[in-house]
Scaffold this motif. Structure first.
Motif, PDB file in Angstrom:
ATOM      1  N   LEU A  31      -6.493  -2.070  -2.520  1.00  0.00           N
ATOM      2  CA  LEU A  31      -7.886  -2.979  -4.113  1.00  0.00           C
ATOM      3  C   LEU A  31      -8.800  -4.009  -3.748  1.00  0.00           C
ATOM      4  O   LEU A  31      -9.462  -3.467  -4.685  1.00  0.00           O
ATOM      5  CB  LEU A  31      -5.972  -3.313  -4.728  1.00  0.00           C
ATOM      6  N   ASN A  32      -7.932  -4.948  -3.231  1.00  0.00           N
ATOM      7  CA  ASN A  32      -9.649  -5.764  -2.705  1.00  0.00           C
ATOM      8  C   ASN A  32     -10.839  -5.161  -2.557  1.00  0.00           C
ATOM      9  O   ASN A  32     -11.394  -5.339  -2.956  1.00  0.00           O
ATOM     10  CB  ASN A  32      -9.535  -6.847  -1.946  1.00  0.00           C
ATOM     11  N   GLY A  33     -10.307  -4.185  -1.522  1.00  0.00           N
ATOM     12  CA  GLY A  33     -11.392  -3.042  -0.617  1.00  0.00           C
ATOM     13  C   GLY A  33     -12.185  -2.387  -2.116  1.00  0.00           C
ATOM     14  O   GLY A  33     -13.612  -2.132  -1.707  1.00  0.00           O
ATOM     15  N   LEU A  34     -11.766  -1.876  -2.916  1.00  0.00           N
ATOM     16  CA  LEU A  34     -11.915  -1.387  -3.718  1.00  0.00           C
ATOM     17  C   LEU A  34     -12.489  -1.730  -5.035  1.00  0.00           C
ATOM     18  O   LEU A  34     -13.998  -0.899  -5.485  1.00  0.00           O
ATOM     19  CB  LEU A  34     -11.001   0.072  -4.373  1.00  0.00           C
ATOM     20  N   ALA A  35     -12.115  -3.029  -5.178  1.00  0.00           N
ATOM     21  CA  ALA A  35     -12.672  -3.913  -6.572  1.00  0.00           C
ATOM     22  C   ALA A  35     -13.860  -4.359  -6.026  1.00  0.00           C
ATOM     23  O   ALA A  35     -15.069  -4.440  -6.815  1.00  0.00           O
ATOM     24  CB  ALA A  35     -11.117  -4.730  -6.253  1.00  0.00           C
ATOM     25  N   ALA A  36     -14.225  -4.189  -4.605  1.00  0.00           N
ATOM     26  CA  ALA A  36     -15.833  -4.900  -4.664  1.00  0.00           C
ATOM     27  C   ALA A  36     -16.715  -4.122  -3.596  1.00  0.00           C
ATOM     28  O   ALA A  36     -17.955  -4.663  -3.701  1.00  0.00           O
ATOM     29  CB  ALA A  36     -14.809  -5.923  -3.124  1.00  0.00           C
ATOM     30  N   ALA A  37     -16.426  -2.847  -3.334  1.00  0.00           N
ATOM     31  CA  ALA A  37     -17.081  -1.376  -3.279  1.00  0.00           C
ATOM     32  C   ALA A  37     -17.841  -1.068  -4.314  1.00  0.00           C
ATOM     33  O   ALA A  37     -17.833  -1.172  -6.220  1.00  0.00           O
ATOM     34  CB  ALA A  37     -16.259  -0.238  -2.795  1.00  0.00           C
ATOM     35  N   ASP A  38     -19.244  -0.241  -4.284  1.00  0.00           N
ATOM     36  CA  ASP A  38     -19.983   0.256  -5.499  1.00  0.00           C
ATOM     37  C   ASP A  38     -19.572   1.687  -4.895  1.00  0.00           C
ATOM     38  O   ASP A  38     -19.544   3.184  -5.934  1.00  0.00           O
ATOM     39  CB  ASP A  38     -21.128   0.134  -4.633  1.00  0.00           C
ATOM     40  N   ALA A  39     -18.866   1.822  -3.968  1.00  0.00           N
ATOM     41  CA  ALA A  39     -18.264   3.549  -4.083  1.00  0.00           C
ATOM     42  C   ALA A  39     -17.480   3.802  -2.658  1.00  0.00           C
ATOM     43  O   ALA A  39     -17.565   2.494  -1.481  1.00  0.00           O
ATOM     44  CB  ALA A  39     -19.681   4.458  -3.560  1.00  0.00           C
ATOM     45  N   VAL A  40     -16.100   4.869  -2.748  1.00  0.00           N
ATOM     46  CA  VAL A  40     -15.315   4.743  -1.654  1.00  0.00           C
ATOM     47  C   VAL A  40     -16.058   6.169  -0.938  1.00  0.00           C
ATOM     48  O   VAL A  40     -16.475   7.260  -1.156  1.00  0.00           O
ATOM     49  CB  VAL A  40     -14.542   5.265  -1.866  1.00  0.00           C
ATOM     50  N   LEU A  41     -15.753   5.798   0.383  1.00  0.00           N
ATOM     51  CA  LEU A  41     -16.159   6.528   1.918  1.00  0.00           C
ATOM     52  C   LEU A  41     -14.713   7.964   2.310  1.00  0.00           C
ATOM     53  O   LEU A  41     -13.904   6.438   2.468  1.00  0.00           O
ATOM     54  CB  LEU A  41     -16.864   6.704   2.898  1.00  0.00           C
ATOM     55  N   VAL A  42     -14.585   8.676   1.938  1.00  0.00           N
ATOM     56  CA  VAL A  42     -12.620   9.048   2.372  1.00  0.00           C
ATOM     57  C   VAL A  42     -12.695   9.752   3.353  1.00  0.00           C
ATOM     58  O   VAL A  42     -13.679  11.237   3.580  1.00  0.00           O
ATOM     59  CB  VAL A  42     -12.167   9.498   0.925  1.00  0.00           C
ATOM     60  N   PRO A  43     -12.275   9.748   4.715  1.00  0.00           N
ATOM     61  CA  PRO A  43     -12.284  10.587   5.343  1.00  0.00           C
ATOM     62  C   PRO A  43     -11.257  11.505   5.611  1.00  0.00           C
ATOM     63  O   PRO A  43     -10.289  11.082   5.204  1.00  0.00           O
ATOM     64  CB  PRO A  43     -11.840   9.460   6.356  1.00  0.00           C
ATOM     65  N   LEU A  44     -10.530  12.549   5.280  1.00  0.00           N
ATOM     66  CA  LEU A  44     -10.539  13.971   5.614  1.00  0.00           C
ATOM     67  C   LEU A  44      -9.584  14.223   6.979  1.00  0.00           C
ATOM     68  O   LEU A  44     -10.782  14.967   7.372  1.00  0.00           O
ATOM     69  CB  LEU A  44     -10.400  14.444   4.494  1.00  0.00           C
ATOM     70  N   GLN A  45      -8.777  13.998   7.484  1.00  0.00           N
ATOM     71  CA  GLN A  45      -8.203  14.606   8.503  1.00  0.00           C
ATOM     72  C   GLN A  45      -8.304  16.311   8.371  1.00  0.00           C
ATOM     73  O   GLN A  45      -7.214  16.567   7.181  1.00  0.00           O
ATOM     74  CB  GLN A  45      -7.102  14.411   9.501  1.00  0.00           C
ATOM     75  N   CYS A  46      -8.627  17.023   9.213  1.00  0.00           N
ATOM     76  CA  CYS A  46      -8.300  18.389   8.467  1.00  0.00           C
ATOM     77  C   CYS A  46      -6.876  19.033   9.706  1.00  0.00           C
ATOM     78  O   CYS A  46      -6.638  19.183  10.335  1.00  0.00           O
ATOM     79  CB  CYS A  46      -9.343  19.173   9.739  1.00  0.00           C
ATOM     80  N   GLU A  47      -5.831  18.629   8.269  1.00  0.00           N
ATOM     81  CA  GLU A  47      -4.546  19.302   9.257  1.00  0.00           C
ATOM     82  C   GLU A  47      -3.645  19.739   7.401  1.00  0.00           C
ATOM     83  O   GLU A  47      -4.206  19.358   6.203  1.00  0.00           O
ATOM     84  CB  GLU A  47      -3.895  17.607   9.773  1.00  0.00           C
ATOM     85  N   PHE A  48      -2.455  19.927   7.522  1.00  0.00           N
ATOM     86  CA  PHE A  48      -1.817  20.657   6.951  1.00  0.00           C
ATOM     87  C   PHE A  48      -1.702  18.786   5.623  1.00  0.00           C
ATOM     88  O   PHE A  48      -1.742  17.608   6.312  1.00  0.00           O
ATOM     89  CB  PHE A  48      -0.469  20.575   7.546  1.00  0.00           C
ATOM     90  N   PHE A  49      -1.507  18.885   4.720  1.00  0.00           N
ATOM     91  CA  PHE A  49      -0.905  17.866   3.823  1.00  0.00           C
ATOM     92  C   PHE A  49      -2.002  17.280   3.166  1.00  0.00           C
ATOM     93  O   PHE A  49      -1.992  16.121   2.527  1.00  0.00           O
ATOM     94  CB  PHE A  49       0.008  17.055   4.354  1.00  0.00           C
ATOM     95  N   ALA A  50      -3.058  17.214   3.901  1.00  0.00           N
ATOM     96  CA  ALA A  50      -4.389  16.603   4.197  1.00  0.00           C
ATOM     97  C   ALA A  50      -4.764  16.815   2.019  1.00  0.00           C
ATOM     98  O   ALA A  50      -4.665  14.951   1.620  1.00  0.00           O
ATOM     99  CB  ALA A  50      -5.500  16.817   4.722  1.00  0.00           C
ATOM    100  N   LEU A  51      -4.661  17.140   1.723  1.00  0.00           N
ATOM    101  CA  LEU A  51      -5.088  17.465   0.122  1.00  0.00           C
ATOM    102  C   LEU A  51      -4.452  16.673  -0.517  1.00  0.00           C
ATOM    103  O   LEU A  51      -4.456  16.504  -1.479  1.00  0.00           O
ATOM    104  CB  LEU A  51      -5.752  18.828   0.203  1.00  0.00           C
ATOM    105  N   GLU A  52      -3.003  16.865  -0.554  1.00  0.00           N
ATOM    106  CA  GLU A  52      -1.956  15.884  -0.807  1.00  0.00           C
ATOM    107  C   GLU A  52      -2.158  14.903  -1.192  1.00  0.00           C
ATOM    108  O   GLU A  52      -2.295  14.564  -1.717  1.00  0.00           O
ATOM    109  CB  GLU A  52      -0.664  16.334  -0.669  1.00  0.00           C
ATOM    110  N   GLY A  53      -2.544  14.360  -0.260  1.00  0.00           N
ATOM    111  CA  GLY A  53      -2.273  12.474  -0.011  1.00  0.00           C
ATOM    112  C   GLY A  53      -3.825  12.132  -0.679  1.00  0.00           C
ATOM    113  O   GLY A  53      -4.023  11.309  -1.342  1.00  0.00           O
ATOM    114  N   ILE A  54      -4.249  13.064  -0.963  1.00  0.00           N
ATOM    115  CA  ILE A  54      -6.172  13.032  -1.369  1.00  0.00           C
ATOM    116  C   ILE A  54      -5.846  12.269  -2.880  1.00  0.00           C
ATOM    117  O   ILE A  54      -6.724  11.784  -3.879  1.00  0.00           O
ATOM    118  CB  ILE A  54      -6.995  13.756  -0.809  1.00  0.00           C
ATOM    119  N   SER A  55      -5.034  13.742  -3.515  1.00  0.00           N
ATOM    120  CA  SER A  55      -5.319  13.655  -5.278  1.00  0.00           C
ATOM    121  C   SER A  55      -4.184  12.529  -5.197  1.00  0.00           C
ATOM    122  O   SER A  55      -4.876  12.163  -6.509  1.00  0.00           O
ATOM    123  CB  SER A  55      -4.384  14.247  -5.475  1.00  0.00           C
TER     124      SER A  55
END
Ligand SMILES: Nc1ncnc2c1ncn2[C@@H]1O[C@H](COP(=O)(O)OP(=O)(O)OP(=O)(O)O)[C@@H](O)[C@H]1O
Ligand SMILES: [Mg+2]
Length: 276
Positions: free
Chosen positions: A150-174
């Motif tokens: 939360l400290n990281g997200l509160a400090a940032a202008d923007a978020v870069l999200v690494p997404l590993q190409c594996e099963f369940f990846a998209l569930e975590g991202i939501s």
């Protein structure tokens, strides 16, 4: 919202602050933080990498073993030490590191009772008027959605999200997108999604291709064109305390991170205020 819980509107000296976050573990956050920071620094931009993870993998990966870290992110967050005091020069020109110190694991609990507990990092990086005004500040977040992230997200202008190409990846991202929404509503209204980077892509694996296609159909142009391939040289580099760009510049992994930095700079220029 009480005054102490409001973001501080003080100017921040022109740094572009990107949090690299995904609460899922082992998806390539730290690898992306180290190598993107190195590739950006190689363009001549000054870059500060803040290791916000008690695991300290970004620090180790840049050659700062546990014994060599002294004051770092913990001191920045809890003792109010200045950025100039805790930053360390790395072996890479233009690249600075605020290492994760051993006490950082306790910060999640210790910060709970502190004033402006979600804004400790923001206050430290944005109120800074000293000589350090890096063009980019990258924040390597831990694999959780706790107070440190939360400290990281509160400090940032923007978020870069690494997404590993594996099963369940998209569930975590939501879940992550939901958190970003909550942060926007409560802590940091100007937070943007910088982009989603597909990591550990294995072209021999149909699943990688499927996850990449699903991510692109769902998130459209927010997904970077550049894909980071699974590459053994990338995983070997941290044990040598080096970014893969230094360990094996010609490897497919290093080249992908160079392309990622180029694409990031292109996107930043195209959408300077909101990015991606
Ligand atoms: N492109 C790649 N090719 C091969 N191995 C990779 C690649 N990217 C990352 N790895 C390896 O995968 C593991 C996890 O990567 P990394 O530490 O960057 O993930 P993380 O999201 O920061 O993990 P954590 O959630 O624990 O902080 C590491 O061993 C790393 O070396
Ligand atoms: Mg990590």
């Amino acid at each position: 919202m009480p005054d102490s819980a409001k973001p501080n509107a003080a100017p921040r000296g022109g740094s572009r602050i990107l949090a690299i976050a995904n609460q899922k573990g082992g998806v390539g956050k730290t690898t992306t933080a180290i190598n993107l920071a190195t590739a950006l620094a190689a363009t001549g931009a000054s870059v500060l990498l803040i290791d916000l993870d008690p695991q300290g993998n970004a620090s180790t990966g840049l050659g700062f073993g546990r014994g060599e870290r002294q004051n770092g992110t913990y001191a920045l967050l809890t003792d109010g030490l200045d950025l100039v005091t805790v930053r360390r020069a790395t072996n890479i020109p233009n690249l600075w590191l605020v290492p994760s110190d051993p006490d950082l694991a306790g910060a999640e609990v210790e910060l709970v009772g502190r004033d402006r507990r979600e804004f400790r990092l923001r206050d430290a990086v944005r109120d800074h008027h000293g000589s350090v005004r890096p063009a980019y500040i990258l924040i390597d977040c831990p694999p959780s959605l706790g107070l440190l992230t939360l400290n990281g997200l509160a400090a940032a202008d923007a978020v870069l999200v690494p997404l590993q190409c594996e099963f369940f990846a998209l569930e975590g991202i939501s879940q992550l997108m939901h958190t970003i929404d909550l942060v926007r509503r409560g802590l940091n209204p100007s937070l943007r999604l910088q982009g989603i980077v597909l990591t550990m892509y294995d072209k021999r694996n149909n699943l990688s291709e499927q996850v990449a296609a699903d991510a692109r159909s769902f998130f459209g142009s927010q997904v970077y064109d550049t894909v980071i391939p699974r590459n053994i040289r990338v995983s070997e580099a941290p044990s040598h305390g080096k970014p893969v760009l230094l360990y094996d510049f010609r490897s497919p992994g290093a080249q992908a991170y160079v392309r990622l930095a180029t694409e990031l700079l292109r996107r930043e220029r195209a959408h300077p205020a909101s990015a991606a």
